[in-house]
Design a protein around this motif. Structure first.
Motif, PDB file in Angstrom:
ATOM      1  N   ASN A 153      -3.377  -6.098   4.158  1.00 58.66           N
ATOM      2  CA  ASN A 153      -3.457  -4.750   3.604  1.00 58.66           C
ATOM      3  C   ASN A 153      -2.077  -4.336   3.100  1.00 58.66           C
ATOM      4  OD1 ASN A 153      -3.792  -2.066   3.011  1.00 58.66           O
ATOM      5  ND2 ASN A 153      -4.650  -1.502   4.991  1.00 58.66           N
ATOM      6  N   SER A 170      -1.176  -1.797   1.414  1.00 60.59           N
ATOM      7  CA  SER A 170      -0.922  -0.367   1.593  1.00 60.59           C
ATOM      8  C   SER A 170      -0.308  -0.055   2.954  1.00 60.59           C
ATOM      9  CB  SER A 170      -2.207   0.439   1.421  1.00 60.59           C
ATOM     10  OG  SER A 170      -2.593   0.443   0.066  1.00 60.59           O
ATOM     11  N   GLU A 218      -2.892   2.905  -4.151  1.00 62.98           N
ATOM     12  CA  GLU A 218      -3.570   4.147  -3.744  1.00 62.98           C
ATOM     13  C   GLU A 218      -3.173   5.238  -4.722  1.00 62.98           C
ATOM     14  OE1 GLU A 218      -2.445   5.278   0.237  1.00 62.98           O
ATOM     15  OE2 GLU A 218      -3.133   3.404   1.106  1.00 62.98           O
ATOM     16  N   GLY A 219      -4.051   6.167  -4.971  1.00 62.34           N
ATOM     17  CA  GLY A 219      -3.729   7.324  -5.793  1.00 62.34           C
ATOM     18  C   GLY A 219      -3.477   6.975  -7.250  1.00 62.34           C
ATOM     19  N   PRO A 230      -5.725   2.531  -8.896  1.00 59.42           N
ATOM     20  CA  PRO A 230      -6.042   1.276  -8.217  1.00 59.42           C
ATOM     21  C   PRO A 230      -6.891   0.370  -9.101  1.00 59.42           C
ATOM     22  CG  PRO A 230      -6.187   3.076  -6.679  1.00 59.42           C
ATOM     23  CD  PRO A 230      -5.990   3.696  -8.046  1.00 59.42           C
ATOM     24  N   ALA A 245       0.623   8.511  -3.439  1.00 56.05           N
ATOM     25  CA  ALA A 245       0.232   7.269  -4.095  1.00 56.05           C
ATOM     26  C   ALA A 245       1.103   6.134  -3.602  1.00 56.05           C
ATOM     27  CB  ALA A 245       0.329   7.407  -5.610  1.00 56.05           C
ATOM     28  N   LYS A 246       0.551   4.924  -3.660  1.00 51.56           N
ATOM     29  CA  LYS A 246       1.326   3.727  -3.311  1.00 51.56           C
ATOM     30  C   LYS A 246       1.302   2.758  -4.485  1.00 51.56           C
ATOM     31  CE  LYS A 246       1.044   4.106   1.667  1.00 51.56           C
ATOM     32  NZ  LYS A 246       0.752   3.428   2.942  1.00 51.56           N
TER      33      LYS A 246
END
Length: 101
Positions: free
Chosen positions: A6, A8, A57-58, A73, A93-94
């Motif tokens: 993962n 994230s 993300e985001g 994403p 966000a990532k």
């Protein structure tokens, strides 16, 4: 072989500053995960090598070459070495940054 379950989870959000963590480095690539809290950004800069940017993300706004694109994403952006660019997040966000060697 390098496996990360993962990406994230490699870095946590920090409301005080943009956070980042090297996920891995291997022949030909260095992968860094950034966590942007709402309103955080990475000011315009240049990478010394070609890069790949991917939202984990985001949504992230990336400005480069006179354009602004929104990364979500599943989306990816490639920039050649030396191209000035900036990254901003209106909400948490990532981002996965892969620096190609």
């Amino acid at each position: 072989m390098i496996q990360i379950e993962n990406l994230s989870a490699v870095v946590a959000y920090d409301p005080e500053r943009r956070a980042s963590q090297v996920a891995f480095a291997a022949a030909g690539v260095r992968a860094v995960v950034f966590a942007f809290s709402a309103g955080q950004e990475l000011a315009e800069h240049r990478a010394p090598a070609p890069i790949l940017l991917q939202a984990l993300e985001g949504e992230l706004r990336v400005a480069a070459e006179g354009r602004e694109v929104v990364l979500r994403p599943g989306g990816m952006l490639h920039l050649d070495a030396g191209v000035p660019h900036s990254v901003a997040a209106d909400a948490a966000a990532k981002l996965l940054l892969c620096i190609l060697k």
